[in-house]
Enzyme design. Sequence first.
Site, PDB file in Angstrom:
ATOM      1  N   ARG A 328      10.039   8.872  63.072  1.00 54.04           N
ATOM      2  CA  ARG A 328      10.847  10.101  62.936  1.00 54.04           C
ATOM      3  C   ARG A 328      10.349  11.038  61.842  1.00 54.04           C
ATOM      4  O   ARG A 328      11.107  11.822  61.295  1.00 54.04           O
ATOM      5  CB  ARG A 328      12.313   9.766  62.675  1.00 54.04           C
ATOM      6  CG  ARG A 328      12.965   9.119  63.858  1.00 54.04           C
ATOM      7  CD  ARG A 328      14.470   9.228  63.794  1.00 54.04           C
ATOM      8  NE  ARG A 328      15.025   8.465  64.878  1.00 54.04           N
ATOM      9  CZ  ARG A 328      15.223   7.168  64.828  1.00 54.04           C
ATOM     10  NH1 ARG A 328      14.943   6.500  63.735  1.00 54.04           N
ATOM     11  NH2 ARG A 328      15.710   6.548  65.874  1.00 54.04           N
ATOM     12  N   LYS A 350       3.737  24.510  63.023  1.00 52.77           N
ATOM     13  CA  LYS A 350       3.788  24.229  64.463  1.00 52.77           C
ATOM     14  C   LYS A 350       2.790  23.124  64.782  1.00 52.77           C
ATOM     15  O   LYS A 350       1.623  23.183  64.397  1.00 52.77           O
ATOM     16  CB  LYS A 350       3.394  25.475  65.259  1.00 52.77           C
ATOM     17  CG  LYS A 350       4.526  26.457  65.469  1.00 52.77           C
ATOM     18  CD  LYS A 350       4.094  27.440  66.544  1.00 52.77           C
ATOM     19  CE  LYS A 350       5.048  28.597  66.638  1.00 52.77           C
ATOM     20  NZ  LYS A 350       4.602  29.553  67.663  1.00 52.77           N
ATOM     21  N   GLU A 392      -8.640  36.030  64.324  1.00 53.00           N
ATOM     22  CA  GLU A 392      -7.246  35.878  63.894  1.00 53.00           C
ATOM     23  C   GLU A 392      -7.027  36.515  62.509  1.00 53.00           C
ATOM     24  O   GLU A 392      -5.907  36.867  62.152  1.00 53.00           O
ATOM     25  CB  GLU A 392      -6.835  34.400  63.868  1.00 53.00           C
ATOM     26  CG  GLU A 392      -7.004  33.674  65.212  1.00 53.00           C
ATOM     27  CD  GLU A 392      -5.857  33.929  66.211  1.00 53.00           C
ATOM     28  OE1 GLU A 392      -4.953  34.732  65.907  1.00 53.00           O
ATOM     29  OE2 GLU A 392      -5.889  33.313  67.307  1.00 53.00           O
ATOM     30  N   LYS A 434       0.271  35.280  57.041  1.00 56.78           N
ATOM     31  CA  LYS A 434       0.958  34.356  57.943  1.00 56.78           C
ATOM     32  C   LYS A 434       2.164  33.724  57.246  1.00 56.78           C
ATOM     33  O   LYS A 434       3.228  33.558  57.843  1.00 56.78           O
ATOM     34  CB  LYS A 434       0.002  33.281  58.475  1.00 56.78           C
ATOM     35  CG  LYS A 434       0.718  32.299  59.379  1.00 56.78           C
ATOM     36  CD  LYS A 434      -0.061  31.760  60.530  1.00 56.78           C
ATOM     37  CE  LYS A 434       0.895  30.999  61.479  1.00 56.78           C
ATOM     38  NZ  LYS A 434       0.237  30.043  62.334  1.00 56.78           N
ATOM     39  N   ARG A 451       7.697  35.741  64.138  1.00 52.33           N
ATOM     40  CA  ARG A 451       6.448  35.092  64.523  1.00 52.33           C
ATOM     41  C   ARG A 451       5.891  35.654  65.822  1.00 52.33           C
ATOM     42  O   ARG A 451       4.694  35.526  66.093  1.00 52.33           O
ATOM     43  CB  ARG A 451       6.667  33.577  64.651  1.00 52.33           C
ATOM     44  CG  ARG A 451       6.834  32.895  63.306  1.00 52.33           C
ATOM     45  CD  ARG A 451       7.053  31.403  63.449  1.00 52.33           C
ATOM     46  NE  ARG A 451       5.796  30.696  63.438  1.00 52.33           N
ATOM     47  CZ  ARG A 451       5.598  29.507  62.843  1.00 52.33           C
ATOM     48  NH1 ARG A 451       6.581  28.908  62.211  1.00 52.33           N
ATOM     49  NH2 ARG A 451       4.437  28.920  62.874  1.00 52.33           N
ATOM     50  N   HIS A 458      -2.725  38.462  72.244  1.00 52.49           N
ATOM     51  CA  HIS A 458      -2.673  37.169  72.917  1.00 52.49           C
ATOM     52  C   HIS A 458      -2.243  37.244  74.380  1.00 52.49           C
ATOM     53  O   HIS A 458      -2.575  36.360  75.159  1.00 52.49           O
ATOM     54  CB  HIS A 458      -1.777  36.191  72.153  1.00 52.49           C
ATOM     55  CG  HIS A 458      -2.451  35.599  70.944  1.00 52.49           C
ATOM     56  ND1 HIS A 458      -2.946  36.378  69.925  1.00 52.49           N
ATOM     57  CD2 HIS A 458      -2.733  34.308  70.609  1.00 52.49           C
ATOM     58  CE1 HIS A 458      -3.483  35.580  68.999  1.00 52.49           C
ATOM     59  NE2 HIS A 458      -3.370  34.325  69.396  1.00 52.49           N
TER      60      HIS A 458
END
Length: 577
Positions: A328, A350, A392, A434, A451, A458
């Site tokens: 977990r 992410k 990026e 970012k 975000r 993209h």
Amino acid sequence: MENRGRRLAPAGGVLASLPMRGNTALKEGWSLPDWLDGRSIVLVGLMGAGKTSIGRRLAARLGLPFRDADAEIELAAGCTIAELFTRFGEREFRDGERRVIRRLLAGDQIVLATGGGAFMDAETRATMRRDAVSIWLRCRLPTLLRRVAGRTHRPLLNGDDPAQVLERLMVARHPIYAEADIIVDCGDDSPDATTTQVLDALLAHRPPRRLSLALSSASYDVVVGEGLIERAGALLAPVLPQKRAVVVTDATVAPLHLPALLRGLEACAFESRTITVPPGETSKKLATYETVVDQLLEGGIERRSAVIALGGGVVGDLAGFAAATTLRGLPFVQVPTTLLSQVDSSVGGKTGINTRHGKNLLGAFHQPHMVLADTGALATLPLRELRAGYAEIVKAGLIGDAAFFAWCEQHGGAVVGGNRAAQADAVMRACAFKAQVVGDDEREEKPNDGRALLNLGHTFGHALEAELGYGTLLHGEAVAIGLGLAFRLSARLGLCSGEDAERVVRHVAAVGLPAELHQLNRRLSAETLVSHMRRDKKMRDGRLTFVLARGIGRAFTERDVATEAVVALLREEGCTA
Ligand code: NAD
Ligand code: MG
């Protein structure tokens, strides 16, 4: 940053009149490095390493006051250290030592010699990290033995065999001293020669830069600089709950950068093992995830052991997801080795893998404890990958920072050309951007301006990747073309000037990235590309969503773009109907 203490007089000041010895770094016009910013210099190391004698000389050469922590403690206590030890015990002594060092370092800039045990105290180390630069005078056993021979005021020697005591201390303390900012190997040279060595090391030192992210779920630093992989143990020790880690890497990165990482961990007595996966996007799948989790569990991983991802975005996403889910949630560290992962995937939490239904469809938010972006690792990265990551970076400027885009126009060539300083600047600025976006919208809950903005270029990019087959075009290359298309679409819709759009295309082309569709030498159908866009998981209710711009640095999300406008643009770019 504010200057917290006094600085040395520059040219012609005290220093110019100091004697020059050997290859001393002292020169006219020289001053303390800016990065010190008024902080003190602390010498650490075992008894006999020369902390006091080097410290006194160093202070004289720098024109700073010298303090000896042990002497200050004796002064405060009104008795010798040896007496303190016998009367109150080591624990009491360490409490006092901690207070004295905190007080000394809170004051004006000094050179401070500390007792050999001071740095072993976690709180004292934290004080030193904040208020000082630490230098470990590392000596070999025979050198130390010669120096401590015949001295009686060393409480830890206690009349025992000095060689045995010192050896024991080395085993216990070296992994902690290794956390010092600077390490100087001292031999049997004269104190003056060693002082020169210390001074040279101080002047040559380039501390890594840090960017602190404070999110609602976690706070962590993105550390940017050269040689960080080799220093991983020292950088991670203060932020991880225990010195146990499993490194996850891929088979391309392992021979290049794993040995340095393992050395860095070992230097600080981390216990570590490694899991290696095949390189490339295909490792972001359930089967590989299962292998990684199995290997984590088979090795008996504990709740407090860390998972360290060493590699590009693939390893980061995969290892991050394994860390997020195993038991977990395990502490996680990103050591990104591609430019893309340094500026994009390693920051923001992410993690995830692909399924047969699409990319990144199985995942979790799991913030790292630290990100170590070692720009030195970029030296082994193929140019094509370097450029893809650069797309990026440009994206960050185009979304929200026109000045950064202008910086890119000036320095982009240096970044893809391998200039380390330019790369570090670019990584810092892109990560800062970012971080700000992520801080505003940690879990991508804002429909428009959070975000979601990071998807500039993209929608087109994903359609191209899908159409050409994943892997034909690198993600960053697809995004590079997408950036130009997003601006041209914006211009076509009357949102920004045609000149802004051409500026974008020109810069992308200038760094050697594909900038326009015709460069792909493929027959592309506008309808087919649009149908790929409709399947993009970011689409809602089948409407075409784009990040558009009102100019450079002024991006916004538009949820309802007319299909005709997109088709017309694509045809103008050379697509068939
Ligand atoms: P990658 O991890 O596949 O790395 C590209 C290639 O370079 C690989 O073959 C790798 O082995 C090799 N490599 C890595 N470091 C190297 C080095 N220093 N020297 C030589 N070779 C090296 O790909 P990537 O471009 O880093 O990342 C792409 C992935 O990142 C995609 O899966 C994408 O979905 C993901 N991503 C995630 C996020 C996020 O927020 N989590 C954001 C953007 C992209
Ligand atoms: Mg991307």
